[in-house]
Design a protein around this motif. Structure first.
Motif: not given
Ligand code: LRH
Ligand code: MN
Length: 430
Positions: A218-220, A253-258, A280-282, A326-328
């Motif tokens: 689950i991606e927040h 945890v997608d780093l950009g979603h915070h 993770f989605h880095f 990675l998710d860029q």
């Protein structure tokens, strides 16, 4: 015929750098030996490291304003696989590709599996998409998908996710990642609890469709496309949903979603402690979900996240096997170069975290010696481990300098002639 980087060219380019690499590697080895660290043990860890690439990241990305596609853009999953094989040929740490359906949907998934096998690539997590309507779609996702007030829209979204599992099974994947844009733009537009209950009901049906050896990630995300509330807005809603669904449900945890300055490494520690860290989605970001290259702005934060991950490994944390991906969105750089750079950046954070003297750190923490705690981490972060990353690539048949070798191969020039431009710059992330 799949375009690849010629092994002879990789060897030729490596030959120019091999003696310098061995010199630097020896020097670093001596430095680490003084700390009772065997450099070859660390390099072996670097050789094991793998991070998946997002199929959608191999093409030029864009924003809502515009997208400026480059030469030889991959137009379909077959060409995205080709580009992904080149990334792995040179970086030797990206053997898995994460697809997004229906963007990457094909008629014959066994043919897709054969093609990926033929270029030594595997399939990572499957990403479903219920944040866009497909042409002729009967029930729109305008007001949401898994949390939509319309049963018909929810059922459509549930069925899409179950289809994604079936397609993933044919590709040998073991994970379904669910990110939904469901939310609201106006206070009062959505009843928060009923919406969350609808979401959980829908996810329970998807969860029931999971094979026993699969995970549901689950991606927040704090905001976008909804700008007032989002159904899974933060790690709190995420872990609650994962706990409600069951042991195969984990948080991604997608780093950009915070929000800027959120302590993501502490969120990671919590998710590890409660055995709910799926992966993770880095990427990196300065303001919103900018999807910039990993470690390009906040390399120390990325290191601190791996400090938590290596600590869990070191403590033998039960059920700890997070997925790295990675998710860029590459709007102004060559996607293949950014993906190779970013894979190496995340690999660097992992290897640097392995250099932390953990017994020493524990002692300083117990004695509340804050400065030496910080210095123990900084010493590891400030150790230039570039020779280890290059040696790992070299020993696995990759490129000592992936970017230079990629440019020397003129891959983009070659495929640019084989792939007529897909035209239409339009806008959007893909
Ligand atoms: C949402 C997201 C999600 C993907 C999409 C391409 O912002 O991070 O992981 O489905 O990007
Ligand atoms: Mn993401």
């Amino acid at each position: 015929m799949t375009q690849r980087i010629d092994k002879a060219l990789i060897a030729e380019e490596n030959a120019k750098l091999e003696s310098y690499l061995k010199e630097d590697y020896q020097a670093l080895g001596n430095q680490l030996a003084r700390k009772n660290i065997n450099i070859d043990d660390i390099t072996a860890k670097a050789e094991e490291f793998q991070i998946a690439v997002p199929s959608w990241g191999t093409g030029t990305g864009g924003t809502r304003f515009a997208r400026f596609p480059g030469e030889g853009e991959p137009r379909n999953i077959w060409e995205k696989l080709e580009d992904s094989a080149v990334i792995n040929d040179l970086s030797q740490c990206t053997e898995r590709v994460s697809p997004h359906f229906p963007w990457d949907k094909v008629d014959d998934f066994s043919e897709l599996k054969q093609t990926s096998d033929s270029v030594n690539l595997k399939w990572d997590s499957i990403n479903s998409n219920t944040f866009q309507d497909q042409p002729g779609q009967e029930h729109s996702y305008k007001y949401g998908s898994l949390a939509n007030t319309s049963v018909a829209a929810r059922d459509l979204a549930i069925q899409h996710n179950l289809d994604c599992i079936e397609w993933g099974k044919e590709l040998g994947s073991k994970t379904l990642t669910v990110w939904v844009g469901d939310g609201s733009n106006h206070p009062g537009q959505q009843h928060f609890q009923s919406a969350f209950e609808r979401y959980l009901e829908s996810m329970k049906t998807i969860y029931a469709g999971l094979p026993s050896d699969w995970e549901l990630h689950i991606e927040h995300k704090m905001f976008e496309p909804a700008f007032y509330s989002t159904i899974i807005q933060d790690w709190g809603s995420n872990i609650l949903a994962a706990m409600e669904l069951g042991p195969q449900a984990k948080s991604l945890v997608d780093l950009g979603h915070h929000a800027p300055n959120v302590n993501i490494e502490m969120i990671v520690s919590r998710l590890i402690q409660f055995k709910k860290l799926g992966g993770f989605h880095f990427n990196d970001s300065k303001y919103g979900d900018d999807d910039l290259d990993s470690g390009s702005l906040h390399p120390y934060q990325q290191f601190l996240i791996f400090n938590e991950l290596v600590d869990a490994e070191y403590r033998g944390q039960e059920g700890f096997k997070p997925n790295y991906m990675l998710d860029q969105s590459h709007n102004v750089t060559a996607p293949i170069e950014s993906l190779m750079n970013s894979a190496a950046s995340v690999q660097r954070s992992y290897i640097s975290a392995l250099l932390v003297n953990r017994p020493q750190l524990t002692e300083y923490q117990t004695n509340n010696d804050a400065l030496m705690c910080s210095n123990t981490l900084k010493n590891a972060f400030n150790t230039d481990i570039s020779p280890i990353l290059a040696m790992a690539r070299f020993r696995k048949g990759g490129a000592i300098d992936p970017i230079a070798t990629y440019r020397k191969a003129n891959y983009r020039g070659i495929v640019g002639k084989l792939r007529p431009s897909s035209g239409g710059n339009g806008s959007g992330i893909v």
